[in-house]
Design an enzyme around this catalytic site. Structure first.
Site, PDB file in Angstrom:
ATOM      1  N   SER A 232      49.240  42.535  39.850  1.00 32.11           N
ATOM      2  CA  SER A 232      49.138  43.985  39.949  1.00 32.11           C
ATOM      3  C   SER A 232      47.922  44.340  40.817  1.00 32.11           C
ATOM      4  O   SER A 232      47.783  43.820  41.931  1.00 32.11           O
ATOM      5  CB  SER A 232      49.050  44.586  38.544  1.00 32.11           C
ATOM      6  OG  SER A 232      49.056  45.999  38.576  1.00 32.11           O
ATOM      7  N   ASP A 255      26.841  23.035  55.727  1.00 37.41           N
ATOM      8  CA  ASP A 255      26.480  22.264  56.922  1.00 37.41           C
ATOM      9  C   ASP A 255      27.653  22.088  57.875  1.00 37.41           C
ATOM     10  O   ASP A 255      27.577  21.354  58.847  1.00 37.41           O
ATOM     11  CB  ASP A 255      25.905  20.895  56.525  1.00 37.41           C
ATOM     12  CG  ASP A 255      26.851  20.096  55.653  1.00 37.41           C
ATOM     13  OD1 ASP A 255      27.895  20.650  55.262  1.00 37.41           O
ATOM     14  OD2 ASP A 255      26.543  18.933  55.363  1.00 37.41           O
ATOM     15  N   HIS A 292      57.000  45.258  34.995  1.00 32.54           N
ATOM     16  CA  HIS A 292      55.676  45.070  35.591  1.00 32.54           C
ATOM     17  C   HIS A 292      54.862  43.996  34.869  1.00 32.54           C
ATOM     18  O   HIS A 292      53.718  43.760  35.198  1.00 32.54           O
ATOM     19  CB  HIS A 292      54.915  46.409  35.543  1.00 32.54           C
ATOM     20  CG  HIS A 292      53.563  46.380  36.186  1.00 32.54           C
ATOM     21  ND1 HIS A 292      53.373  46.137  37.532  1.00 32.54           N
ATOM     22  CD2 HIS A 292      52.312  46.562  35.681  1.00 32.54           C
ATOM     23  CE1 HIS A 292      52.089  46.185  37.812  1.00 32.54           C
ATOM     24  NE2 HIS A 292      51.413  46.425  36.719  1.00 32.54           N
TER      25      HIS A 292
END
Length: 367
Positions: A232, A255, A292
């Site tokens: 989400s 490095d 959802h």
């Protein structure tokens, strides 16, 4: 032959993930792995989905608590408390919690403000964590995996009308090439800081990049990966974070300074189509909460048989998880709705018989 045995017969073994981890992480854009969905990729998607789900399971949304907006659980035993230790071969330890604030208004669905006058903080929320594979986890995964998990919102999408979706320049963090733009709401949560807060004196971006740099340098003599996950709103922050890490070479030791141009970004990854209506375990037709819900998504990943196939669980994933925070599992399976919650909602009886809200664990300093 049951479904798990069939998946083993199709070629899955515990040795495949460490051998093929680069392909499973998208080295070739998951070519040939999505439809039908590879058994190994199923496991990997579910694994990182569960790492994102842990941010929901740990987040204190009880506004009556003075710790609303924080993690209920400490870093030291975080994965045990969210149920990701038992029966899970992918072992990690949390090294840092991430906190965010916002310089613009965002909905309460994302940044919660406690009601208590003694609130731990009102300007910051816990937003997720950084974790690193243990030696045991490294052996199973095939490398030292660093995971960043961003919290989203479990609530349905009414908040979307109040969210700031205008585009703003992200050139300050991604460079001026190609004039990158990001939705204002995501950008504010990711980059805002607040000098009043001990948790958000540095932005969420600064916190996560600083920890990634530390871990990459710490394990520079090992093969490492950085995996960013979220659901989400958390998926949007995760996408921004992943681009930021790659664009600014935080995936390299200090490095090693690569020299390459920042590429343009629009679409991210490849789409995996899943259809929850094909599952015999889910109530039909569902609702906005189940459509959802991350646990529903992971259930569908465990059982999808491709665009033209049906649904059959190929990964041994408990269907009870579907009802953690919603009521989506058919009643015949006898799993109560929204069963994931602290005992007595965090109320603990005291020695004198009174009750007090005490659902928060004190945490140790960051490593």
């Amino acid at each position: 032959m049951d479904d798990i045995a069939k998946s083993l017969a199709q070629g899955y073994s515990k040795d495949e993930i460490p051998r093929k981890w680069r392909l499973l992480s998208g080295e070739n854009n998951w070519e040939g792995l999505l439809d039908p969905l590879s058994i190994d990729l199923r496991r990997v998607i579910i694994h990182y989905g569960e790492m994102a789900q842990a941010t929901y399971d740990a987040f204190d949304t009880e506004k009556a608590s003075r710790f609303a907006g924080s993690s209920r659980y400490a870093k030291r035993d975080f994965f045990s408390k969210v149920g990701l230790n038992e029966g899970n071969p992918f072992k990690y330890s949390v090294t840092k919690f991430l906190y965010a604030t916002s310089e613009i208004h965002v909905p309460d669905a994302f940044l919660i403000k406690p009601l208590s006058r003694e609130a731990w903080r009102k300007e910051s929320n816990w937003m997720g964590y950084v974790a690193v594979a243990t030696d045991e986890g490294k052996a199973v995964l095939g490398r030292r995996d660093i995971v960043v998990a961003w919290r989203g919102t479990k609530q349905t999408l009414e908040w979307i009308v109040d969210f700031e979706f205008s585009l703003v320049s992200a050139s300050d963090i991604l460079g001026k090439a190609n004039n990158p733009k990001v939705h204002n709401g995501w950008y504010s949560i990711y980059t805002s800081s607040d000098p009043r807060s001990p948790f958000s004196k540095k932005s969420a971006r600064h916190q996560v990049l600083e920890e990634i740099r530390r871990l990459v340098d710490l394990y520079k003599n090992e093969e490492i990966s950085i995996t960013v996950t979220g659901h989400s709103l958390g998926a949007a922050i995760a996408t921004l974070n992943a681009v930021d890490i790659a664009a600014n070479a935080f995936n390299k030791p200090t490095d090693v300074v690569p020299n390459y141009p920042l590429l343009g970004y629009s679409d991210v990854g490849e789409e995996l189509a899943i259809d929850s209506r094909k599952s015999k375990y889910l109530k039909s037709p569902g609702n906005v909460s189940s459509w959802h819900n991350l646990e529903v998504y992971l259930h569908c990943v465990a059982g999808t048989q491709g665009t033209h196939g049906g649904f059959k669980l190929m990964v041994n994933r408990d269907i009870a998880l579907i009802n953690k925070a919603i009521d989506a599992l058919k009643d015949e399976y006898l799993v109560p709705a929204s069963w994931w919650c602290p005992k007595n909602k965090g109320m603990v009886q005291q020695g004198d018989g009174s009750w007090k809200l005490m659902e928060h664990e004190d945490d140790d300093p960051d490593n």
